[in-house]
Design a protein around this motif. Structure first.
Motif, PDB file in Angstrom:
ATOM      1  N   SER A 185     -62.205  -6.756 -47.961  1.00  0.00           N
ATOM      2  CA  SER A 185     -62.652  -6.667 -46.568  1.00  0.00           C
ATOM      3  C   SER A 185     -63.605  -7.810 -46.251  1.00  0.00           C
ATOM      4  O   SER A 185     -64.223  -8.411 -47.142  1.00  0.00           O
ATOM      5  CB  SER A 185     -63.338  -5.329 -46.300  1.00  0.00           C
ATOM      6  OG  SER A 185     -64.539  -5.219 -47.053  1.00  0.00           O
ATOM      7  N   ILE A 186     -63.721  -8.110 -44.961  1.00  0.00           N
ATOM      8  CA  ILE A 186     -64.577  -9.185 -44.472  1.00  0.00           C
ATOM      9  C   ILE A 186     -65.821  -8.588 -43.829  1.00  0.00           C
ATOM     10  O   ILE A 186     -65.730  -7.726 -42.956  1.00  0.00           O
ATOM     11  CB  ILE A 186     -63.850 -10.049 -43.425  1.00  0.00           C
ATOM     12  CG1 ILE A 186     -62.521 -10.567 -43.959  1.00  0.00           C
ATOM     13  CG2 ILE A 186     -64.742 -11.200 -42.957  1.00  0.00           C
ATOM     14  CD1 ILE A 186     -61.633 -11.182 -42.886  1.00  0.00           C
ATOM     15  N   THR A 187     -66.980  -9.051 -44.259  1.00  0.00           N
ATOM     16  CA  THR A 187     -68.243  -8.753 -43.577  1.00  0.00           C
ATOM     17  C   THR A 187     -68.818 -10.085 -43.124  1.00  0.00           C
ATOM     18  O   THR A 187     -68.954 -11.011 -43.932  1.00  0.00           O
ATOM     19  CB  THR A 187     -69.222  -8.020 -44.516  1.00  0.00           C
ATOM     20  OG1 THR A 187     -68.648  -6.755 -44.886  1.00  0.00           O
ATOM     21  CG2 THR A 187     -70.564  -7.791 -43.840  1.00  0.00           C
ATOM     22  N   GLU A 188     -69.137 -10.204 -41.851  1.00  0.00           N
ATOM     23  CA  GLU A 188     -69.503 -11.505 -41.275  1.00  0.00           C
ATOM     24  C   GLU A 188     -70.869 -11.457 -40.606  1.00  0.00           C
ATOM     25  O   GLU A 188     -71.143 -10.586 -39.778  1.00  0.00           O
ATOM     26  CB  GLU A 188     -68.442 -11.926 -40.260  1.00  0.00           C
ATOM     27  CG  GLU A 188     -68.711 -13.272 -39.595  1.00  0.00           C
ATOM     28  CD  GLU A 188     -67.616 -13.664 -38.615  1.00  0.00           C
ATOM     29  OE1 GLU A 188     -67.760 -14.724 -37.980  1.00  0.00           O
ATOM     30  OE2 GLU A 188     -66.610 -12.926 -38.496  1.00  0.00           O
ATOM     31  N   PHE A 189     -71.713 -12.424 -40.969  1.00  0.00           N
ATOM     32  CA  PHE A 189     -73.012 -12.629 -40.340  1.00  0.00           C
ATOM     33  C   PHE A 189     -73.071 -14.039 -39.761  1.00  0.00           C
ATOM     34  O   PHE A 189     -72.489 -14.966 -40.327  1.00  0.00           O
ATOM     35  CB  PHE A 189     -74.149 -12.487 -41.362  1.00  0.00           C
ATOM     36  CG  PHE A 189     -74.389 -11.090 -41.858  1.00  0.00           C
ATOM     37  CD1 PHE A 189     -75.202 -10.217 -41.150  1.00  0.00           C
ATOM     38  CD2 PHE A 189     -73.799 -10.655 -43.042  1.00  0.00           C
ATOM     39  CE1 PHE A 189     -75.432  -8.933 -41.612  1.00  0.00           C
ATOM     40  CE2 PHE A 189     -74.019  -9.372 -43.509  1.00  0.00           C
ATOM     41  CZ  PHE A 189     -74.838  -8.508 -42.794  1.00  0.00           C
ATOM     42  N   VAL A 190     -73.805 -14.200 -38.662  1.00  0.00           N
ATOM     43  CA  VAL A 190     -73.990 -15.527 -38.070  1.00  0.00           C
ATOM     44  C   VAL A 190     -75.426 -15.650 -37.567  1.00  0.00           C
ATOM     45  O   VAL A 190     -76.034 -14.662 -37.141  1.00  0.00           O
ATOM     46  CB  VAL A 190     -72.976 -15.768 -36.924  1.00  0.00           C
ATOM     47  CG1 VAL A 190     -73.219 -14.823 -35.761  1.00  0.00           C
ATOM     48  CG2 VAL A 190     -72.991 -17.216 -36.481  1.00  0.00           C
ATOM     49  N   THR A 191     -75.981 -16.842 -37.660  1.00  0.00           N
ATOM     50  CA  THR A 191     -77.335 -17.066 -37.174  1.00  0.00           C
ATOM     51  C   THR A 191     -77.388 -16.969 -35.652  1.00  0.00           C
ATOM     52  O   THR A 191     -76.376 -17.124 -34.963  1.00  0.00           O
ATOM     53  CB  THR A 191     -77.858 -18.447 -37.612  1.00  0.00           C
ATOM     54  OG1 THR A 191     -76.887 -19.451 -37.276  1.00  0.00           O
ATOM     55  CG2 THR A 191     -78.117 -18.484 -39.109  1.00  0.00           C
TER      56      THR A 191
END
Length: 220
Positions: A185-191
């Motif tokens: 699975s993909i877990t995505e964080f962005v600034t």
């Protein structure tokens, strides 16, 4: 900070592992890589990236455990043949003497009563929750600080993703919640525009696994 300069972190849980199929704790000694299903899961994620709808990945990182490296190797061709960089501190919580022990045997062999004490090791020679949290948090910090403005994919483990959720969302280790992170699975964080503040874009995105047989398992 403009949107084009944002740092994006894609955390991928490895495919199903052989140690999970065997129901044993898989550290450096016991881990032998992916199961047949795990390889299919990684290939399905690669096919998803080949479709071109996901963010372009600039760098590919992996834990040093075989199940993570094998997953990253299977993903690399779909990411333009990116080199797989490994980081020893992205591994799952180190089990010490519990490495290779069966799930059912663990309770009878070790006097571990859960994570009620953050400095209690999982087993003799293993890591405590506090040590695991510090080590993993430091590794993630090194990556995001060392490669600003890039999109990094990190193939790691359920426990690492748990620590990342707490770290990037400003939650303490005593915050009670349970994650059930699916394989690949993909877990995505962005600034964001606010320094030090990250936005959770998605958690546990496993749309590419639709139609595959799920396996119920603990995070590893």
């Amino acid at each position: 900070m403009s949107s084009g300069e944002r740092t994006r972190l894609l955390l991928i849980r490895h495919g199903e592992s052989e140690v999970t199929v065997k129901q044993i704790i898989g550290g450096d000694l016991a881990c032998t890589g992916l199961s047949t299903l795990g390889r299919r899961q990684a290939e399905a994620l690669g096919e998803r990236y080949m479709q071109g709808y996901e963010p372009k990945v600039d760098a590919l990182w992996s834990s040093t455990l075989p199940r993570a490296i094998e997953t990253a190797d299977l993903l690399s061709p779909s990411l333009g043949g990116l080199k797989v960089h490994t980081h020893p501190d992205l591994v799952e919580r180190r089990p010490g003497e519990a490495d290779g022990v069966g799930y059912q045997e663990f309770g009878s062999l070790f006097e571990w009563t859960g994570d009620f004490h953050p400095h209690l090791p999982l087993a003799p020679g293993g890591e405590s929750l506090a040590a695991f949290s510090y080590r993993t948090g430091q590794a993630l910090y090194e990556l995001v600080e060392g490669y600003p403005g890039t999109t990094m994919m990190v193939v790691c483990h359920g426990g690492v993703i748990d620590i990342a959720m707490r770290l990037f969302m400003g939650l303490g280790m005593n915050t009670q919640f349970v994650l059930w992170t699916l394989n690949t699975s993909i877990t995505e964080f962005v600034t964001t525009d606010e320094p030090g503040v990250w936005r959770l874009v998605r958690y546990n995105d496993a749309a590419h696994l639709d139609g595959m047989p799920p396996r119920t398992e603990p995070a590893d």
